[in-house]
Structure formats: C-alpha cells, structure tokens
Write an enzyme that holds these catalytic residues in place. Structure first.
Site, PDB file in Angstrom:
ATOM      1  N   SER A  96       0.834  -1.193   0.000  1.00 58.45           N
ATOM      2  CA  SER A  96       0.000   0.000   0.000  1.00 58.45           C
ATOM      3  C   SER A  96       0.873   1.250   0.000  1.00 58.45           C
ATOM      4  O   SER A  96       1.971   1.249   0.577  1.00 58.45           O
ATOM      5  CB  SER A  96      -0.910   0.012   1.236  1.00 58.45           C
ATOM      6  OG  SER A  96      -1.557   1.259   1.377  1.00 58.45           O
ATOM      7  N   LYS A 114       2.838  -2.279   6.278  1.00 60.24           N
ATOM      8  CA  LYS A 114       3.019  -2.350   4.829  1.00 60.24           C
ATOM      9  C   LYS A 114       4.429  -1.949   4.420  1.00 60.24           C
ATOM     10  O   LYS A 114       4.989  -2.493   3.461  1.00 60.24           O
ATOM     11  CB  LYS A 114       1.985  -1.470   4.129  1.00 60.24           C
ATOM     12  CG  LYS A 114       0.557  -1.995   4.221  1.00 60.24           C
ATOM     13  CD  LYS A 114       0.396  -3.354   3.564  1.00 60.24           C
ATOM     14  CE  LYS A 114      -1.062  -3.790   3.497  1.00 60.24           C
ATOM     15  NZ  LYS A 114      -1.231  -5.121   2.863  1.00 60.24           N
ATOM     16  N   TYR A 122      -0.954   0.175  10.348  1.00 61.37           N
ATOM     17  CA  TYR A 122      -1.128  -0.447   9.031  1.00 61.37           C
ATOM     18  C   TYR A 122      -0.025   0.013   8.083  1.00 61.37           C
ATOM     19  O   TYR A 122       0.599  -0.803   7.382  1.00 61.37           O
ATOM     20  CB  TYR A 122      -2.503  -0.072   8.489  1.00 61.37           C
ATOM     21  CG  TYR A 122      -2.790  -0.508   7.077  1.00 61.37           C
ATOM     22  CD1 TYR A 122      -3.194  -1.805   6.793  1.00 61.37           C
ATOM     23  CD2 TYR A 122      -2.688   0.392   6.016  1.00 61.37           C
ATOM     24  CE1 TYR A 122      -3.483  -2.205   5.491  1.00 61.37           C
ATOM     25  CE2 TYR A 122      -2.975   0.008   4.713  1.00 61.37           C
ATOM     26  CZ  TYR A 122      -3.370  -1.287   4.460  1.00 61.37           C
ATOM     27  OH  TYR A 122      -3.657  -1.672   3.175  1.00 61.37           O
TER      28      TYR A 122
END
Length: 258
Positions: free
Chosen positions: A141, A158, A154
């Site tokens: 991402s 990533k 998050y």
C-alpha cells in the site's frame, strides 16, 4: 490480460480472495486459466467466478502457524503443486494511535505483516521442492511509503512487508520470485465507508492523476503479469498501481498556475 497471458495448469492461492481487491485478483487469475484456491476465516456469501470457472475456498486463520501449514499441505496434496501465492489478506479500521492502545495496534501489524510472513514460509516449503519453483506476491500500500494518520500501524506493517519481500527475493532466489504490488486507492464494495457516496468517490478520484480510483481488476491484471513467465526476471521489485500517486498539495496552494 487473460487474453495475453495463459496460466493454464498453474495453481494459485489468494489469501482474503473472496471480496474486494482479493476477489478482483482471484477473478483475473481464473480468467488467465489458473486453478485458484482462496482462503479466509469465513466463507464468502457467494463463490468467486470468472470466465465460467470457480475458485475453491478453504477456511483458515492466517494468524495460526499450524493451521497455515496444514492449509498449504492440503493445497499441495489436492492440487499437486503451488505456483503462486498472493498475500492479499489484511486491512485496518480507522483509529488514531492514541485511541486503541498498543495491543490493538499490534494486532494490525500481526494481520498485515506477520500473517503474510507465516503464509510465505509455508508456501516456500512447497515451492522450493517442486520443478519450476514459484512466485509470491505481496499486496502492499502507498500507506507504507507516506504518513498514514488514522492507520499508522497499518502503514508501518506495509512498509515492513515491502522490505520483507525484498529480503525474501534475495534469500529464496532463484527458486522463488517475490514482488510487491503497491496499491493506491481502490474502489470496492466498502468504498463508501471511506469516501462517502458516489459524488465523494468521484471527488476523491479526481485527486489521482489518472482521474479515478483503481478497480480490483486493475490489481488483478498486475498480479497475473507478475505470476507469469513474462515477469520471469522480475524479483524484489515494487510495482506501484496507484494511478500516478497523489497530486502534491503545495501545487493547489501555490498562487501560480500549474
């Protein structure tokens, strides 16, 4: 993409491949001719299909190493081999760092970094013993390459996933290729939770240089390419599928026209 690349005879696993981006990847692989096994903790509401073919579903908790090892043993026993693993499962709720506590943030890292590592290790045990090796694709991402307020854990996971893929690509060469597809914003059945109604989705899309959000099929086509022999010399790479990224905010704030 399926009309150009033929994956007939290959076997692919797509984690979280039953909805959203994962379903788009599953459909693209099916359309290209691959046998596809999807997995998640819960079965889908409906089978994932494309080009008159249907993906197989097997339940597994990717956070349980023993269950994951058993899952890949079953794939090998039932299908004879494993050519492609797409580590797609993941995600996070919107939560500022000081709202959830360390334990909740750690669970986000577990799902988005540790679980793909667990699946990759189990897949490698299958791939390294078979003719032709295999390929692993991480779904990354842009949150891993820029500040991600509201999804900091998050984004950190990533970022780690991309680095992990590069290390795997070196350690596991030449038997297994490992790459990352770095996603920008994607339009899925859950887009309204992030961007609002159709006008909101369109407004957000206009901030992307290509003028729209990605569709799951766009991500699927990239995965089909990386899974194919057309990408035989691509490993340790990060393929950005983000429509050109984000227009720098300072351009809109400047007093001269650009």
């Amino acid at each position: 993409m399926a009309a150009i690349i033929d994956l007939t005879g290959s076997v692919a696993v797509v984690t979280g491949g039953t909805r959203g981006v994962g379903a788009g990847i599953t459909r693209a692989l099916l359309a290209a001719g691959a046998e596809v096994v999807t997995c998640a903790r819960r079965p889908p509401d409906a089978p994932v299909e494309a080009a008159g073919r249907t993906a197989r579903f097997l339940p597994v908790d990717l956070r349980d190493p023993e269950a994951v090892a058993g899952f890949f043993d079953r794939v090998r026993a039932d299908h004879g081999r494993l050519d492609t693993l797409v580590n797609n499962a993941g995600g996070t709720p919107f939560r500022m760092l000081d709202e959830g506590g360390a334990a909740r943030q750690a669970r986000v890292v577990e799902l988005n970094l540790v679980a793909p590592l667990t699946a990759s290790l189990a897949a490698y045990e299958v791939m390294r013993r078979q003719t032709g090796g295999g390929t692993i694709i991480m779904i990354g991402s842009v949150s891993g390459t820029r500040p991600s307020p509201g999804s900091a854990a998050y984004g950190a996971a990533k970022a780690g996933l991309d680095n992990l893929a590069r290390s795997m690509a070196v350690e596991w060469a030449p038997r297994v290729r490992v790459n990352t597809v770095v996603l920008g914003m994607v339009r899925t059945e859950l887009s309204h939770l992030h961007y609002g109604d159709e006008d909101g989705v369109a407004a957000v899309g206009r901030t992307v240089p290509l003028g729209r959000l990605a569709e799951p099929a766009d991500i699927g086509d990239a995965c089909v390419f990386l899974a194919s022999d057309s990408a035989a010399y691509i490993s340790g790479a990060s393929l950005h599928v983000h429509g050109g990224g984000e227009r720098p905010g300072f351009l809109d704030a400047a007093t001269v026209n650009h």
